[in-house]
Structure formats: C-alpha cells, structure tokens
Write a protein that holds these residues in place. Structure first.
Motif, mmCIF file in Angstrom:
data_model
loop_
_atom_site.group_PDB
_atom_site.id
_atom_site.type_symbol
_atom_site.label_atom_id
_atom_site.label_comp_id
_atom_site.label_asym_id
_atom_site.label_seq_id
_atom_site.Cartn_x
_atom_site.Cartn_y
_atom_site.Cartn_z
ATOM 1 N N ARG A 1 10.121 -40.560 -74.287
ATOM 2 C CA ARG A 1 11.066 -39.615 -74.904
ATOM 3 C C ARG A 1 10.381 -38.792 -75.992
ATOM 4 N NH1 ARG A 1 14.671 -44.021 -74.380
ATOM 5 N NH2 ARG A 1 14.237 -44.642 -76.526
ATOM 6 N N GLU A 2 9.506 -39.442 -76.767
ATOM 7 C CA GLU A 2 8.812 -38.727 -77.830
ATOM 8 C C GLU A 2 7.886 -37.646 -77.266
ATOM 9 O OE1 GLU A 2 6.760 -41.409 -80.366
ATOM 10 O OE2 GLU A 2 8.557 -41.993 -81.474
ATOM 11 N N VAL A 3 7.155 -37.990 -76.198
ATOM 12 C CA VAL A 3 6.224 -37.032 -75.603
ATOM 13 C C VAL A 3 6.974 -35.861 -74.976
ATOM 14 C CG1 VAL A 3 4.528 -36.708 -73.756
ATOM 15 C CG2 VAL A 3 4.361 -38.693 -75.264
ATOM 16 N N VAL A 4 8.084 -36.163 -74.290
ATOM 17 C CA VAL A 4 8.889 -35.092 -73.694
ATOM 18 C C VAL A 4 9.460 -34.194 -74.787
ATOM 19 C CG1 VAL A 4 10.978 -34.571 -72.374
ATOM 20 C CG2 VAL A 4 9.452 -36.386 -71.608
ATOM 21 N N GLY A 5 9.925 -34.803 -75.869
ATOM 22 C CA GLY A 5 10.429 -34.013 -76.991
ATOM 23 C C GLY A 5 9.351 -33.132 -77.595
ATOM 24 N N LEU A 6 8.134 -33.663 -77.679
ATOM 25 C CA LEU A 6 7.010 -32.902 -78.215
ATOM 26 C C LEU A 6 6.693 -31.707 -77.315
ATOM 27 C CD1 LEU A 6 4.500 -32.545 -80.040
ATOM 28 C CD2 LEU A 6 3.339 -34.212 -78.579
ATOM 29 N N LEU A 7 6.627 -31.949 -76.001
ATOM 30 C CA LEU A 7 6.356 -30.859 -75.062
ATOM 31 C C LEU A 7 7.454 -29.798 -75.112
ATOM 32 C CD1 LEU A 7 5.070 -32.870 -71.978
ATOM 33 C CD2 LEU A 7 3.733 -31.297 -73.374
#
Length: 213
Positions: free
Chosen positions: A103-109
């Motif tokens: 979720r964090e990586v998707v939010g970052l992207l």
C-alpha cells in the motif's frame, strides 16, 4: 523522451557490488551530466527523500543486501526517476511485498505520477493497483490484447467486459475477501511454443461463454 524502468525484482536489478549512493549518483548524472560531485550528491539525497527514505550519507553507504524488500523497491523507484524521465514503465512494482508495504509503494507511485510531469505504463495482475494508478486498461492474454478501454469501465458492473477481464476481476475480489477462486481453469493450457492463434479470440479455449454458446 527519457524512459525509466521500475523492475519487478529490485534485488535482482540493483547491482549487489555497488553502494546505493554510487548507483543513485550515476542515475542523477544521466539527467545532469555537467553537475559536480556536490550537486550529484544533493540530487541523490533529493530522490531518497522523494521515495520517503532517510536522506543521509548512512543510507547512501548501504549495499542492496542491507535493505529490506520495501526499501529496495523504493530505491528502485528512485533510480528510475533520478534520470528525470518523461515516461516510466513499472513491471509488477509490488511483487513480493507484504500488504502494508504494498500500500505504501502504491501510494508513493500514485503521488509521484499525479504531481509530476510524468506518464507511464504499469504491468501487473493487481487490478486494484491498476485502478488507482492508471487512466486506461489494456488486458492481454497469451501476448494478445483482448480488451482495452478507460479504467472506469473496470468497476462498472454493466460494462461488457471481455470474459478474461471478468475472470481477473472475480479473482481480485476473491483475494480481497480471502476466498478461494470461484472456478478452476478450463480448456487448453497456454501454448508454450509461441505459436500464434490464426483466427478468433485467443481466450476461447478457456472461455465459459464460448463453450456455452
């Protein structure tokens, strides 16, 4: 037009013999070939901060094997963006990450792609991630496009989705709810020889709609 690539396996893409700082400095130099050492270091620290990693010399001195999976993926994203591309290809960018880090990586992207002058392609089986990051969806089966359209149609129950797209949607819902798949694969296995289907839909050997007709 510069192109950045976010690889599926960051541990396989990062050079295990070079420190993170060395690899980032090389990537920054692509966009700023005349920059001096101080400016390159400043650029590397900037991209560490952009991907929400600690932007200091200690992080720059780390080797890839000293990173967690989530940190490695963030470094991979920083490397892809440090060359200041206008287009990014993200190949399964959350593979192998736990749900929280995913979720964090998707939010970052999402933040980077929404706020920057940047467009790209996300390659993934993760439909919820695709729905959050993309405007359009192209569904492929055995290397052939079976459906293409606006991402909004993915969540529309009245949308005449291709049977394979509906299958992917159902499986994504099953995974989200912790259920077993609603059906088993039927029909022939994908052709491993690379032969091209001459006519008709490439999915027909597995299609319940086709078999019922």
């Amino acid at each position: 037009l510069g192109v950045g690539f976010i690889f599926q396996n960051p541990m396989g893409a990062l050079n295990p013999y070079l420190k993170i700082g060395t690899q980032l400095l090389e990537a920054v130099q692509v966009a700023r070939p005349t920059a001096n050492a101080s400016e390159l270091r400043e650029g590397a620290l900037h991209w560490l901060a952009e991907v929400q990693l600690r932007a200091d010399d200690e992080t720059l001195r780390l080797y890839p094997h000293e990173l967690s999976g989530g940190m490695a993926q963030r470094v991979m994203i920083a490397l892809a963006l440090a060359g200041e591309p206008r287009f990014v290809v993200a190949d399964e960018p959350t593979t192998g990450l736990d749900s929280h880090i995913r979720r964090e990586v998707v939010g970052l992207l999402h933040r980077i792609m929404a706020t920057g002058d940047l467009s790209g392609i996300v390659i993934s089986h993760d439909l919820p991630m695709i729905a959050r990051l993309c405007d359009r969806l192209t569904v492929m089966f055995r290397g052939r496009v079976v459906e293409e359209g606006p991402i909004d149609a993915l969540g529309d129950p009245d949308s005449p989705n291709h049977p394979y797209t509906r299958e992917l949607k159902e499986r994504a819902e099953d995974l989200a709810e912790g259920r077993h798949s609603r059906r088993h694969e039927v029909g022939e296995s994908p052709d491993s020889t690379g032969a091209v289907v001459a006519r008709g839909c490439v999915y027909r050997s597995r299609c319940l709609v086709y078999k019922a007709s």
